[in-house]
Design a protein around this motif. Structure first.
Motif, PDB file in Angstrom:
ATOM      1  N   UNK A   1       0.857  -1.190   0.000  1.00  0.00           N
ATOM      2  CA  UNK A   1       0.000   0.000   0.000  1.00  0.00           C
ATOM      3  C   UNK A   1       0.896   1.245   0.000  1.00  0.00           C
ATOM      4  N   UNK A   2       0.491   2.230  -0.794  1.00  0.00           N
ATOM      5  CA  UNK A   2       1.213   3.497  -0.773  1.00  0.00           C
ATOM      6  C   UNK A   2       0.174   4.602  -0.719  1.00  0.00           C
ATOM      7  N   UNK A   3       0.518   5.708  -0.083  1.00  0.00           N
ATOM      8  CA  UNK A   3      -0.431   6.811   0.058  1.00  0.00           C
ATOM      9  C   UNK A   3       0.207   8.097  -0.442  1.00  0.00           C
ATOM     10  N   UNK A   4      -0.633   8.930  -1.015  1.00  0.00           N
ATOM     11  CA  UNK A   4      -0.188  10.173  -1.640  1.00  0.00           C
ATOM     12  C   UNK A   4      -1.202  11.253  -1.319  1.00  0.00           C
ATOM     13  N   UNK A   5      -0.713  12.437  -0.952  1.00  0.00           N
ATOM     14  CA  UNK A   5      -1.586  13.567  -0.639  1.00  0.00           C
ATOM     15  C   UNK A   5      -1.613  14.488  -1.848  1.00  0.00           C
ATOM     16  N   UNK A   6      -2.817  14.797  -2.340  1.00  0.00           N
ATOM     17  CA  UNK A   6      -2.939  15.688  -3.502  1.00  0.00           C
ATOM     18  C   UNK A   6      -3.223  17.093  -2.977  1.00  0.00           C
ATOM     19  N   UNK A   7      -2.218  17.947  -3.097  1.00  0.00           N
ATOM     20  CA  UNK A   7      -2.324  19.331  -2.623  1.00  0.00           C
ATOM     21  C   UNK A   7      -2.536  20.250  -3.818  1.00  0.00           C
ATOM     22  N   UNK A   8      -3.014  21.452  -3.548  1.00  0.00           N
ATOM     23  CA  UNK A   8      -3.255  22.399  -4.636  1.00  0.00           C
ATOM     24  C   UNK A   8      -2.477  23.682  -4.453  1.00  0.00           C
ATOM     25  N   UNK A   9      -2.093  24.288  -5.565  1.00  0.00           N
ATOM     26  CA  UNK A   9      -1.490  25.616  -5.508  1.00  0.00           C
ATOM     27  C   UNK A   9      -2.579  26.645  -5.214  1.00  0.00           C
ATOM     28  N   UNK A  10      -3.816  26.188  -5.273  1.00  0.00           N
ATOM     29  CA  UNK A  10      -4.953  27.060  -4.959  1.00  0.00           C
ATOM     30  C   UNK A  10      -6.219  26.231  -4.979  1.00  0.00           C
ATOM     31  N   UNK A  11      -7.353  26.919  -4.837  1.00  0.00           N
ATOM     32  CA  UNK A  11      -8.630  26.204  -4.852  1.00  0.00           C
ATOM     33  C   UNK A  11      -9.201  26.184  -6.261  1.00  0.00           C
ATOM     34  N   UNK A  12     -10.040  25.156  -6.502  1.00  0.00           N
ATOM     35  CA  UNK A  12     -10.701  24.999  -7.803  1.00  0.00           C
ATOM     36  C   UNK A  12      -9.693  25.033  -8.951  1.00  0.00           C
ATOM     37  N   UNK A  13      -8.590  24.345  -8.717  1.00  0.00           N
ATOM     38  CA  UNK A  13      -7.437  24.401  -9.616  1.00  0.00           C
ATOM     39  C   UNK A  13      -7.268  23.100 -10.394  1.00  0.00           C
ATOM     40  N   UNK A  14      -7.965  22.012  -9.915  1.00  0.00           N
ATOM     41  CA  UNK A  14      -7.846  20.729 -10.607  1.00  0.00           C
ATOM     42  C   UNK A  14      -7.496  19.557  -9.709  1.00  0.00           C
ATOM     43  N   UNK A  15      -7.498  19.732  -8.392  1.00  0.00           N
ATOM     44  CA  UNK A  15      -7.127  18.623  -7.482  1.00  0.00           C
ATOM     45  C   UNK A  15      -8.039  17.420  -7.691  1.00  0.00           C
ATOM     46  N   UNK A  16      -9.362  17.663  -7.700  1.00  0.00           N
ATOM     47  CA  UNK A  16     -10.281  16.536  -7.835  1.00  0.00           C
ATOM     48  C   UNK A  16     -10.167  15.910  -9.214  1.00  0.00           C
ATOM     49  N   UNK A  17     -10.064  16.752 -10.224  1.00  0.00           N
ATOM     50  CA  UNK A  17      -9.928  16.238 -11.589  1.00  0.00           C
ATOM     51  C   UNK A  17      -8.706  15.332 -11.684  1.00  0.00           C
ATOM     52  N   UNK A  18      -7.578  15.804 -11.158  1.00  0.00           N
ATOM     53  CA  UNK A  18      -6.332  15.030 -11.226  1.00  0.00           C
ATOM     54  C   UNK A  18      -6.426  13.773 -10.365  1.00  0.00           C
ATOM     55  N   UNK A  19      -7.004  13.885  -9.170  1.00  0.00           N
ATOM     56  CA  UNK A  19      -7.134  12.719  -8.294  1.00  0.00           C
ATOM     57  C   UNK A  19      -8.005  11.645  -8.954  1.00  0.00           C
ATOM     58  N   UNK A  20      -9.093  12.080  -9.580  1.00  0.00           N
ATOM     59  CA  UNK A  20      -9.978  11.129 -10.264  1.00  0.00           C
ATOM     60  C   UNK A  20      -9.275  10.502 -11.463  1.00  0.00           C
ATOM     61  N   UNK A  21      -8.552  11.312 -12.221  1.00  0.00           N
ATOM     62  CA  UNK A  21      -7.828  10.781 -13.386  1.00  0.00           C
ATOM     63  C   UNK A  21      -6.755   9.790 -12.939  1.00  0.00           C
ATOM     64  N   UNK A  22      -6.076  10.136 -11.844  1.00  0.00           N
ATOM     65  CA  UNK A  22      -5.038   9.245 -11.318  1.00  0.00           C
ATOM     66  C   UNK A  22      -5.661   7.942 -10.818  1.00  0.00           C
ATOM     67  N   UNK A  23      -6.799   8.040 -10.140  1.00  0.00           N
ATOM     68  CA  UNK A  23      -7.478   6.840  -9.642  1.00  0.00           C
ATOM     69  C   UNK A  23      -7.860   5.919 -10.800  1.00  0.00           C
ATOM     70  N   UNK A  24      -8.378   6.503 -11.868  1.00  0.00           N
ATOM     71  CA  UNK A  24      -8.742   5.692 -13.032  1.00  0.00           C
ATOM     72  C   UNK A  24      -7.523   5.024 -13.650  1.00  0.00           C
TER      73      UNK A  24
END
Ligand SMILES: Nc1ncnc2c1ncn2[C@@H]1O[C@H](COP(=O)(O)OP(=O)(O)OP(=O)(O)O)[C@@H](O)[C@H]1O
Ligand SMILES: C[C@H](N)[C@H](N)CCCCCC(=O)O
Ligand SMILES: [Mg+2]
Length: 225
Positions: A1-24
């Motif tokens: 198991x490995x864990x990664x924290x997805x941080x943002x340079x700001x809000x509404x910048x793409x964190x969820x989009x990138x996290x979802x794309x990475x998950x897929x």
């Protein structure tokens, strides 16, 4: 198991989009994935049709999970209605989030992940956005002792925002696996231009995601040990 924290340079910048794309991409590579958004604000009620566009719903869909009270609670136990920093949004509801509780929950969720899973933890807002009255997202990330993936946009100004976040993470000895530039609409330059500038000035690997792009399989080993 490995864990990664997805941080943002700001809000509404793409964190969820990138996290979802990475998950897929992780699932497509045949590996189990757990995507978490432990704290979210601006969240409509579960019964509201708009819930389907929430970070939680997007991350559940990327994992192939249905939206149910149970899956929502397992992904996002702290949900607040006001689209504000969590400390303010919680106060609007007479609630208070404590960092030790958040850290303990995240550690438990990471420990409970299936063997070999990649666990992705999406933060809130930008690196230094307040999470509780006395802690920012940086304090949360440092307490978890996880490596980070930093998400940037490609808007004018994104280079400084990304480099500022990189410097902050480095000053606090947070391991930065990569920066992901997620294309912002109507930006004056292509995302690759922002990515090249961030890579050159920060000396960090940068991955580019155009509008609607999938996470490049070739970059998977970079971000998920
Ligand atoms: N590369 C991209 N392609 C298409 N849409 C994108 C891309 N990056 C971001 N978006 C869209 O831009 C909007 C904001 O992105 P997102 O929700 O991922 O931001 P965020 O950093 O997670 O925001 P928050 O701080 O609220 O969690 C969303 O509608 C998202 O789908
Ligand atoms: C509502 C928004 N999309 C996020 N959920 C919360 C962003 C908080 C930002 C606080 C700040 O850094 O000013
Ligand atoms: Mg998000």
């Amino acid at each position: 198991m490995s864990a990664l924290f997805i941080a943002g340079a700001g809000t509404e910048i793409g964190k969820t989009y990138v996290t979802a794309a990475l998950a897929r991409a992780v699932r497509a590579a045949g590996r189990p994935v757990v995507a978490l958004k432990p704290v979210a604000s601006g969240v409509p009620p579960l019964t509201d049709p708009d819930f389907r566009t929430s970070d939680t719903a997007v991350l559940l869909a990327a994992q192939g999970l249905a939206v149910t009270p149970e899956t929502v609670a397992a992904c996002t136990p702290w949900r607040f209605a006001a689209p504000l920093s969590p400390d303010l949004a919680a106060a609007r509801e007479g609630r208070r989030l404590a960092l030790p509780d958040l850290v303990a929950w995240c550690e438990g969720a990471v420990a409970a992940a299936p063997a070999g899973a990649a666990v992705l933890v999406e933060g809130v807002g930008g690196v230094m956005s307040p999470i509780t009255p006395d802690a920012t997202g940086l304090a949360w990330l440092k307490a978890l002792r996880l490596p980070a993936l930093l998400v940037s946009g490609s808007y004018l100004g994104a280079i400084s925002h990304a480099l500022t976040a990189v410097e902050t993470l480095r000053a606090h000895a947070v391991t930065l696996r990569a920066v992901v530039v997620s294309e912002t609409p109507n930006a004056p330059t292509p995302p690759e231009t922002v990515a090249e500038a961030v890579a050159r000035h920060a000396g960090v690997r940068v991955v580019c995601l155009g509008r609607g792009a999938a996470f490049p399989a070739g970059a998977l080993d970079l971000v998920v040990a």
